[in-house]
Design a protein around this motif. Sequence first.
Motif, short mmCIF file in Angstrom:
data_model
loop_
_atom_site.label_atom_id
_atom_site.label_comp_id
_atom_site.label_asym_id
_atom_site.label_seq_id
_atom_site.Cartn_x
_atom_site.Cartn_y
_atom_site.Cartn_z
N UNK A 58 -36.10 -29.21 -21.61
CA UNK A 58 -37.24 -28.75 -20.81
C UNK A 58 -36.73 -28.01 -19.58
N UNK A 59 -35.72 -28.56 -18.91
CA UNK A 59 -35.15 -27.92 -17.74
C UNK A 59 -34.57 -26.55 -18.11
N UNK A 60 -33.93 -26.47 -19.27
CA UNK A 60 -33.34 -25.21 -19.72
C UNK A 60 -34.42 -24.16 -19.99
N UNK A 61 -35.53 -24.56 -20.57
CA UNK A 61 -36.59 -23.59 -20.86
C UNK A 61 -37.32 -23.14 -19.61
N UNK A 62 -37.28 -23.91 -18.56
CA UNK A 62 -37.95 -23.53 -17.32
C UNK A 62 -37.10 -22.66 -16.41
N UNK A 63 -35.83 -22.48 -16.74
CA UNK A 63 -34.97 -21.62 -15.94
C UNK A 63 -35.43 -20.17 -16.08
N UNK A 64 -35.41 -19.44 -14.99
CA UNK A 64 -35.76 -18.02 -15.12
C UNK A 64 -34.70 -17.29 -15.93
N UNK A 65 -35.11 -16.30 -16.71
CA UNK A 65 -34.12 -15.57 -17.52
C UNK A 65 -33.13 -14.83 -16.62
N UNK A 66 -31.91 -14.75 -17.10
CA UNK A 66 -30.87 -14.05 -16.36
C UNK A 66 -30.89 -12.58 -16.75
N UNK A 67 -31.35 -11.75 -15.85
CA UNK A 67 -31.46 -10.32 -16.14
C UNK A 67 -30.28 -9.53 -15.59
N UNK A 68 -29.18 -10.18 -15.29
CA UNK A 68 -28.05 -9.49 -14.69
C UNK A 68 -27.38 -8.53 -15.68
N UNK A 69 -27.61 -8.70 -17.00
CA UNK A 69 -27.01 -7.79 -17.96
C UNK A 69 -27.69 -6.41 -17.97
#
Length: 71
Positions: A58-69
């Motif tokens: 659940x914690x993993x799915x609530x993380x904002x996506x990493x758009x650094x790529x």
Amino acid sequence: MPPLVAAMLWTSRITSIALEMAVPGLLGYWLDRRLGTGLVLLLVGVAIGFATGILSLIRLTREPPDDSHDR
């Protein structure tokens, strides 16, 4: 972020969650064998492992996506 770095990051996350789910059950099994308590501690360990694994997912799915790529 290079694709290999992203793959390694996801691999470590998935491995951590798998260990969070498996280790409490294995520890409960080991304690049951040492203490002769039947399957009580195994079941407690499995329940704890399942709960911690679900919370981590659940914690993993609530993380904002990493758009650094995209940079």
